[in-house]
Motif scaffolding. Sequence first.
Motif, mmCIF file in Angstrom:
data_model
loop_
_atom_site.group_PDB
_atom_site.id
_atom_site.type_symbol
_atom_site.label_atom_id
_atom_site.label_comp_id
_atom_site.label_asym_id
_atom_site.label_seq_id
_atom_site.Cartn_x
_atom_site.Cartn_y
_atom_site.Cartn_z
ATOM 1 N N VAL A 184 85.747 14.460 -4.262
ATOM 2 C CA VAL A 184 85.753 15.459 -3.301
ATOM 3 C C VAL A 184 86.417 16.694 -3.802
ATOM 4 O O VAL A 184 85.704 18.010 -3.660
ATOM 5 C CB VAL A 184 86.410 15.165 -2.121
ATOM 6 C CG1 VAL A 184 86.609 16.370 -1.257
ATOM 7 C CG2 VAL A 184 85.507 14.052 -1.000
ATOM 8 N N TYR A 185 87.259 16.609 -4.814
ATOM 9 C CA TYR A 185 88.371 17.827 -5.181
ATOM 10 C C TYR A 185 87.412 18.479 -6.138
ATOM 11 O O TYR A 185 86.917 19.670 -6.255
ATOM 12 C CB TYR A 185 89.248 17.372 -5.986
ATOM 13 C CG TYR A 185 89.780 18.355 -6.957
ATOM 14 C CD1 TYR A 185 90.631 19.560 -6.388
ATOM 15 C CD2 TYR A 185 89.773 18.509 -8.215
ATOM 16 C CE1 TYR A 185 91.123 20.591 -7.248
ATOM 17 C CE2 TYR A 185 90.108 19.454 -9.005
ATOM 18 C CZ TYR A 185 90.829 20.555 -8.479
ATOM 19 O OH TYR A 185 91.549 21.768 -9.274
ATOM 20 N N PHE A 186 86.393 17.620 -7.150
ATOM 21 C CA PHE A 186 85.602 18.404 -7.964
ATOM 22 C C PHE A 186 84.339 18.958 -7.281
ATOM 23 O O PHE A 186 83.680 19.791 -7.740
ATOM 24 C CB PHE A 186 84.887 17.256 -9.162
ATOM 25 C CG PHE A 186 86.134 17.174 -10.206
ATOM 26 C CD1 PHE A 186 86.424 18.086 -11.109
ATOM 27 C CD2 PHE A 186 87.022 16.043 -10.197
ATOM 28 C CE1 PHE A 186 87.427 17.802 -12.182
ATOM 29 C CE2 PHE A 186 87.997 15.754 -11.164
ATOM 30 C CZ PHE A 186 88.114 16.747 -12.106
ATOM 31 N N GLN A 187 83.593 18.179 -6.166
ATOM 32 C CA GLN A 187 82.570 18.657 -5.539
ATOM 33 C C GLN A 187 82.872 19.932 -4.873
ATOM 34 O O GLN A 187 82.321 21.030 -5.007
ATOM 35 C CB GLN A 187 82.102 17.680 -4.312
ATOM 36 C CG GLN A 187 81.294 16.502 -4.921
ATOM 37 C CD GLN A 187 81.115 15.424 -3.893
ATOM 38 O OE1 GLN A 187 81.678 15.524 -2.779
ATOM 39 N NE2 GLN A 187 80.148 14.683 -4.187
ATOM 40 N N ILE A 188 84.205 20.193 -4.272
ATOM 41 C CA ILE A 188 84.710 21.302 -3.774
ATOM 42 C C ILE A 188 84.666 22.224 -4.763
ATOM 43 O O ILE A 188 84.406 23.707 -4.571
ATOM 44 C CB ILE A 188 85.850 21.093 -2.744
ATOM 45 C CG1 ILE A 188 85.550 20.095 -1.754
ATOM 46 C CG2 ILE A 188 86.566 22.456 -2.237
ATOM 47 C CD1 ILE A 188 86.847 19.723 -0.738
ATOM 48 N N ARG A 189 85.327 22.263 -5.814
ATOM 49 C CA ARG A 189 85.529 23.011 -6.921
ATOM 50 C C ARG A 189 84.241 23.634 -7.415
ATOM 51 O O ARG A 189 84.058 24.881 -7.521
ATOM 52 C CB ARG A 189 86.140 22.258 -8.094
ATOM 53 C CG ARG A 189 86.826 23.266 -9.242
ATOM 54 C CD ARG A 189 87.394 22.613 -10.066
ATOM 55 N NE ARG A 189 88.192 23.537 -11.110
ATOM 56 C CZ ARG A 189 88.863 23.148 -12.157
ATOM 57 N NH1 ARG A 189 89.168 22.110 -12.250
ATOM 58 N NH2 ARG A 189 89.127 23.825 -12.962
ATOM 59 N N ILE A 190 83.270 22.840 -7.586
ATOM 60 C CA ILE A 190 82.146 23.273 -8.113
ATOM 61 C C ILE A 190 81.298 24.241 -6.814
ATOM 62 O O ILE A 190 80.782 25.217 -7.145
ATOM 63 C CB ILE A 190 81.195 22.069 -8.460
ATOM 64 C CG1 ILE A 190 81.615 21.469 -9.663
ATOM 65 C CG2 ILE A 190 79.731 22.572 -8.514
ATOM 66 C CD1 ILE A 190 80.975 20.155 -9.968
ATOM 67 N N ALA A 191 81.558 23.609 -5.611
ATOM 68 C CA ALA A 191 80.901 24.286 -4.331
ATOM 69 C C ALA A 191 81.447 25.835 -4.208
ATOM 70 O O ALA A 191 80.770 26.691 -3.752
ATOM 71 C CB ALA A 191 80.852 23.535 -3.126
#
Length: 448
Positions: A184-191
């Motif tokens: 989730v952290y990396f998804q949010i970071r990318i998003a």
Amino acid sequence: MNNKRKSLKFRIVLLSGAWILMALAGTALVLLAFYRDHIASHYDAHVRMHMEEMVSAAKLTASGELDLAYPPSDPRYRVEHSGWYWQILHQGKVLSSSPSLAGQDIDIGSFVTADHHGGTHVIDAPDGSPIRVQTQQIPAGIPGEHLLLVSSAPMMGVTDDVIDVAQHLTVSFLVLGIGLVVAVYFQIRIALKPISAIHEGISDIHRGTADRLEGEYPRGVQSLVDELNNLLEHNSVLLRRARNQLGDLAHSIKNPLTVINNEARAMENSETGHLVLKQTTDIADSVNHHLSRARAFGTTNVLGSRAKVLPVAEDLAFALQRIYEKRKLEFDLSGLGNCAVRCEVQDLEEMLGNLMDNACKWANRRVVVHCTGAEGRRYLYVEDDGPGIPEDKLEKVLQRGQRLDESKQGHGLGLSIVQELVELYRGSITLASSGHGGLSVKLDLPGG
């Protein structure tokens, strides 16, 4: 840490992580409940199987003795206090029991009634450990007589199996939860990368290194970027138009003033000519000042400028020492060091010039200029050892045209002009009593 708590990324990760952990914990509890019921059903089925053996093997003789053709075959019924027990009762009397009971009886009086026809209960065994007990009444082979069959399995087996599975589930779900939170952290970071790019772009505009947002963004964000760029361009057009109109206004005012000024110079020897010349000069100076301030408000990179304070203060101190030479004033600039602020040098000169000139007018012998800073801000202090200003009149001093002492030269615009300039740079001005006895003026400006 406070900034992290306020960040959108931190909040989303925190809420997502909390939801994932709660969902996994709830799922684990449901799975454990299902597994516990499954294990209990498995034990109950095992107990029923052995009870079926006793149903076919047990009956009463004509003399009232128990005839048990064969006992249950499970060897655990022969291990003392194993929790695997059986016993056969007739009219409340134990006729036979498993060797595992070691001569003791299972107390079933709390749930067995005269019309009991079977069931499953959890009670304490003779040794105090919990057991799952099943009972069943069967015909005794004599009309009107019944035997009560009792068989049990240890609850410890169910509990141990559930605990073992719970430990494995805890480790597995913990690893899964950490993995999901990291994902989730990396998804949010990318998003949120486009949002970070917009933030950096706006910071560049704020610093004066760019005049619009550049780059390509996802479809949902690109429309926002386009609207921001359109707004910036629209504001830029309005500013250019306003500055052009200011130039036209300056030209239209200066020409008549020049004519009046020339005529006044021709009559300078007369009292009327001298008065007109003085007033037109004051008007021209005021017009030039306010036009320069208006142009400063229209400067797009005003917050991108940087000025060192010490050189400006040294030049001003040198000039003021010559102006107030007879008073032999001392200037202490040792507290400035490498202090720098984000503003135009000309505006810093005007702000410090007004404040230091005002301090010189009221100082007895000493004017002190020093600087402190914290969290990207710089605090400039201009202090004197003069009589100071009463606290109830501090706010009045900042009002345009207000003067507390008409004997001092000036138009009462100095501090109000400084206030306008410092607010242009999103700062503030504060008046207080100085530790040196006079007035202390504090300028809060962005650090350079």
